[in-house]
Design an enzyme around this catalytic site. Structure first.
Site, short mmCIF file in Angstrom:
data_model
loop_
_atom_site.label_atom_id
_atom_site.label_comp_id
_atom_site.label_asym_id
_atom_site.label_seq_id
_atom_site.Cartn_x
_atom_site.Cartn_y
_atom_site.Cartn_z
N LYS A 277 26.20 -4.07 -1.41
CA LYS A 277 27.71 -4.10 -1.47
C LYS A 277 28.62 -3.36 -0.33
O LYS A 277 29.84 -3.42 -0.80
CB LYS A 277 28.53 -3.99 -3.06
CG LYS A 277 27.70 -4.40 -4.15
CD LYS A 277 27.74 -3.44 -5.60
CE LYS A 277 27.09 -3.83 -6.07
NZ LYS A 277 26.99 -2.33 -7.51
N ARG B 56 0.73 -1.32 -0.16
CA ARG B 56 0.18 0.12 0.31
C ARG B 56 0.74 1.21 -0.10
O ARG B 56 0.60 2.00 -1.34
CB ARG B 56 -1.11 0.06 1.12
CG ARG B 56 -2.20 -0.68 1.24
CD ARG B 56 -2.68 -1.68 2.81
NE ARG B 56 -1.61 -2.20 2.44
CZ ARG B 56 -1.76 -3.51 2.78
NH1 ARG B 56 -2.79 -4.24 1.92
NH2 ARG B 56 -0.78 -4.40 2.70
N THR B 57 1.98 1.61 0.93
CA THR B 57 2.64 2.63 0.93
C THR B 57 3.27 2.63 -0.14
O THR B 57 3.42 3.61 -0.55
CB THR B 57 3.03 2.30 2.26
OG1 THR B 57 2.70 2.32 3.32
CG2 THR B 57 4.36 4.09 2.83
N ARG C 276 11.28 3.77 3.69
CA ARG C 276 10.96 2.41 4.15
C ARG C 276 12.17 2.06 4.60
O ARG C 276 13.04 1.70 3.78
CB ARG C 276 9.77 1.64 3.99
CG ARG C 276 9.73 0.61 4.86
CD ARG C 276 8.77 -0.18 4.79
NE ARG C 276 7.23 0.73 5.05
CZ ARG C 276 6.48 0.05 4.74
NH1 ARG C 276 5.95 -1.34 4.66
NH2 ARG C 276 4.84 0.79 5.18
N HIS D 19 5.24 5.90 11.52
CA HIS D 19 4.42 6.02 9.74
C HIS D 19 3.46 7.01 10.10
O HIS D 19 1.84 7.22 9.86
CB HIS D 19 3.91 4.51 10.00
CG HIS D 19 2.92 3.95 8.60
ND1 HIS D 19 4.06 5.14 7.12
CD2 HIS D 19 2.69 2.88 7.91
CE1 HIS D 19 3.56 3.86 6.46
NE2 HIS D 19 3.12 2.68 6.64
N1 CP Z 1 -0.24 0.02 5.62
C1 CP Z 1 1.06 -0.63 5.41
O1 CP Z 1 1.68 0.42 5.48
O2 CP Z 1 0.95 -0.85 4.15
P1 CP Z 1 2.43 -1.76 3.39
O3 CP Z 1 3.40 -2.55 4.48
O4 CP Z 1 1.32 -2.95 2.17
O5 CP Z 1 2.49 -0.38 3.02
#
Ligand code: CP
Length: 303
Positions: free
Chosen positions: A80, A51-52, A101, A129
């Site tokens: 590496k 999603r993100t 991320r 998040h």
């Molecule tokens: N909600 C969320 O962070 O989903 P993902 O891990 O799929 O990005």
């Protein structure tokens, strides 16, 4: 917000949250706007995501921008031995904004201190998040018609769940009443409870969802995250702690909505998907508009 990094939800103010939500509502009405006009944005995912990453990439494409990056650090020179410092320095030469991320807590803050570019934290370990929180706020406002004085029941992994940590901090600006439902091993960390105490907000803790479910305006379900456990036995003990089923929603308020940042494993029975109180798939759509708003405001394309 212009040129600011979004690493922790507390980097932005309540006024900023409300500005992002009103801008997201504009994008919901008219999502395709060529504001980026070919500008390049980097999405660096050192940890898996559906999603993100894809909602950020959809947002960038709808804004007429271009995306570079990786979905798996094993395809980058990190394999590496290249450091995060060098990776960020280099990618800063290729883009206008970095979305990252990373499994390590604090990595997004570190990245934001290396580069002149704004950095958006797309999740750093069990820490924060913030863009998920902003889409959660948008979803709550849309379904409840307000953000103030709501009963928020958070369920599941409250210890490692970065989404509940960010959401708690944001909702504490809106006088929420919190109910924390978790096994003893996965309780909300003390630092967040201390924050509520200092803010003068109430919270209740329980192992039993039945105690509080009928009080909920929002039931915020979370997954027990296998990847955060160092001891597989601890994971096995807690993974099936809560499974939300339709019959459990029978006595809930008319306005109650079930949210979940997703992915889910088994904590919401698929029978709930057709229940009008289920909102988690609509919540994912809201992520696109909210991320369009965040990008546009940080890059000064909207004010
Ligand atoms: N909600 C969320 O962070 O989903 P993902 O891990 O799929 O990005």
């Amino acid at each position: 917000m212009k040129n600011k990094s979004l690493v922790s939800i507390v980097d932005f103010s309540k006024t900023d949250y409300l500005k992002i939500l009103s801008t997201a509502a504009e994008f919901e009405k008219n999502s395709y706007q060529n504001l980026l006009n070919g500008k390049v944005i980097a999405t660096l995912f050192f940890e898996p995501s559906t999603r993100t990453r894809l909602s950020f990439e959809s947002a960038i494409n709808r804004l007429g921008g271009r995306v570079i990056g990786f979905t798996d650090s094993s395809s980058s020179s990190v394999t590496k031995g290249e450091t995060l410092y060098d990776t960020i320095r280099v990618i800063s030469n290729y883009s206008e904004l970095i979305v990252m991320r990373h499994p390590l807590e604090g990595s997004a803050r570190y990245a934001s201190e290396i580069t002149q570019l704004p950095v958006i934290n797309a999740g750093d370990g069990a820490n924060q998040h913030p863009t998920q929180t902003l889409l959660d706020l948008y979803s709550i406002q849309k379904t409840q018609g307000k953000l103030n004085n709501l009963n928020i029941v958070m369920v599941g992994d409250l210890k490692y769940g970065r989404t509940v940590h960010s959401l708690l901090m944001a909702l504490s600006e809106f006088d929420a009443n919190f109910y924390f439902i978790s096994p003893d091993e996965l309780k909300m960390p003390d630092e967040y409870k201390l924050h509520l105490e200092k803010t003068g907000l109430s919270y209740h803790e329980s192992r039993d969802l039945d105690d509080t479910i009928n009080e909920a305006d929002i039931i915020y379900m979370t997954r027990v995250q296998k990847e955060r456990f160092s001891d597989p036995i601890e994971y096995e003990k807690t993974r099936n702690a809560y499974v939300l089923k339709n019959d459990m929603l029978k006595g809930t308020r008319n306005n109650t909505k079930v949210l979940h940042p997703l992915p889910r494993v088994n904590e919401i029975d698929i029978g709930v998907d057709m229940n009008p109180k289920a909102y988690y798939f609509e919540q994912t759509e809201n992520g696109v508009y909210v991320r369009q708003a965040i990008i546009s405001l940080i890059l000064g394309l909207k004010s």
